[in-house]
Write an enzyme that holds these catalytic residues in place. Structure first.
Site, PDB file in Angstrom:
ATOM      1  N   SER A  83       0.793  -1.231   0.000  1.00 42.39           N
ATOM      2  CA  SER A  83       0.000   0.000   0.000  1.00 42.39           C
ATOM      3  C   SER A  83       0.832   1.291   0.000  1.00 42.39           C
ATOM      4  O   SER A  83       0.393   2.291  -0.589  1.00 42.39           O
ATOM      5  CB  SER A  83      -0.990   0.004   1.167  1.00 42.39           C
ATOM      6  OG  SER A  83      -0.329  -0.110   2.411  1.00 42.39           O
TER       7      SER A  83
ATOM      8  N   ARG B   9       2.298   1.074  -7.736  1.00 41.59           N
ATOM      9  CA  ARG B   9       1.954  -0.317  -7.488  1.00 41.59           C
ATOM     10  C   ARG B   9       1.215  -0.918  -8.674  1.00 41.59           C
ATOM     11  O   ARG B   9       1.536  -2.037  -9.104  1.00 41.59           O
ATOM     12  CB  ARG B   9       1.107  -0.436  -6.225  1.00 41.59           C
ATOM     13  CG  ARG B   9       0.899  -1.879  -5.770  1.00 41.59           C
ATOM     14  CD  ARG B   9       0.003  -1.937  -4.545  1.00 41.59           C
ATOM     15  NE  ARG B   9       0.009  -3.264  -3.937  1.00 41.59           N
ATOM     16  CZ  ARG B   9      -0.771  -3.596  -2.906  1.00 41.59           C
ATOM     17  NH1 ARG B   9      -1.609  -2.700  -2.369  1.00 41.59           N
ATOM     18  NH2 ARG B   9      -0.715  -4.818  -2.409  1.00 41.59           N
TER      19      ARG B   9
ATOM     20  N   ARG C  12       3.350  -7.405 -18.667  1.00 36.24           N
ATOM     21  CA  ARG C  12       3.378  -6.923 -20.048  1.00 36.24           C
ATOM     22  C   ARG C  12       4.765  -6.605 -20.578  1.00 36.24           C
ATOM     23  O   ARG C  12       4.898  -6.031 -21.658  1.00 36.24           O
ATOM     24  CB  ARG C  12       2.495  -5.677 -20.166  1.00 36.24           C
ATOM     25  CG  ARG C  12       1.043  -5.913 -19.781  1.00 36.24           C
ATOM     26  CD  ARG C  12       0.363  -6.958 -20.650  1.00 36.24           C
ATOM     27  NE  ARG C  12      -1.053  -7.112 -20.300  1.00 36.24           N
ATOM     28  CZ  ARG C  12      -1.900  -7.916 -20.917  1.00 36.24           C
ATOM     29  NH1 ARG C  12      -1.468  -8.682 -21.913  1.00 36.24           N
ATOM     30  NH2 ARG C  12      -3.164  -7.990 -20.533  1.00 36.24           N
TER      31      ARG C  12
END
Length: 249
Positions: free
Chosen positions: A72, A194, A203
């Site tokens: 977080s 994040r 990707r």
């Protein structure tokens, strides 16, 4: 009877591209953003002092957070990119929903420009092997010529059909159905570090990645350009991402 079309598409009026555009249009992202968010758990509001300090002194904390996947603190930042790429790239992009926001140009409200994707000589053309266990190889000169010729012919015909319908008074949202996914579109994409790390882990291919990924080359091209911008904004976070196997925390 319908109206006579008022314009004609010629091959010369189409643009063929093999690249993608990625521009960082605005950002609020630094390594200090990670540190103040992490230290609030022990320092409370005094953690805001981290925004005034040199993050280099606390790069060990950033590495710890990345290594142990305390994710977080890496969300308290923002990057907005302008992306121009073929529509099929955007359809893959939309698989990334958590931590991402998108606004794409609309074929309902504007006439779409005749810009289309044709792979260049660096694009591997032939897939060998079965799904889940395959590789791409270069392809022959004949295959490369076949791809370019077939795509350009298809694009010319589809855009001519699109313009014909528009000239007949057909709504843009209906006429656009004639256009292929090789058409270029543009969008703004906003993410945090994040969510971008998760995107890059899936990707892009990289020698430091713990988990192998097999992205389509065209979306990887977008990812590589985004990664370069992010690395400049948050160098300590980027280094920790690579040092810990390029796995999003």
């Amino acid at each position: 009877m319908g109206r006579t079309p008022t314009s004609v598409t010629t091959p010369e009026s189409l643009t063929f591209r093999s690249d993608v555009t990625v521009e960082l249009v605005k950002s609020s992202a630094s390594d200090a953003d990670v540190l103040f968010a992490a230290r609030v758990s022990t320092a409370g509001e005094q953690s805001l002092d981290e925004l005034k300090k040199d993050p280099e002194r606390s790069k060990g904390l950033i590495n710890y957070l990345m290594r142990d996947r305390h994710g977080s603190p890496f969300e308290h930042n923002s990057m907005t990119f302008f992306v121009s790429a073929p529509i099929f790239v955007f359809r893959e992009f939309m698989r990334h929903r958590v931590g991402w926001s998108y606004n794409e140009e609309s074929g309902r409200y504007r006439e779409l420009e005749p810009v289309f994707y044709v792979p260049d000589a660096s694009r591997k053309l032939v897939q060998e092997g079965r799904p889940g266990k395959y590789v791409f190889v270069e392809g022959t000169p004949a295959q490369r010529e076949a791809v370019s010729g077939a795509l350009e012919e298809s694009y010319e015909q589809s855009y001519a059909a699109y313009q014909k319908m528009l000239a007949e008074g057909v709504a843009r949202e209906v006429a656009r159905a004639a256009l292929p996914v090789g058409l270029y579109s543009s969008m703004y994409a906003t993410c945090n570090a994040r969510s971008l790390m998760h995107f890059l882990g899936l990707r892009t291919q990289h020698e430091l990645a713990k988990v192998p990924s097999f992205p389509q080359r065209e979306i990887e091209m977008v990812g590589e350009k985004m990664e370069a911008e992010w690395a400049r904004l948050m160098p300590l976070t980027y280094a920790a991402f690579n040092a810990n196997g390029r796995v999003a925390p």
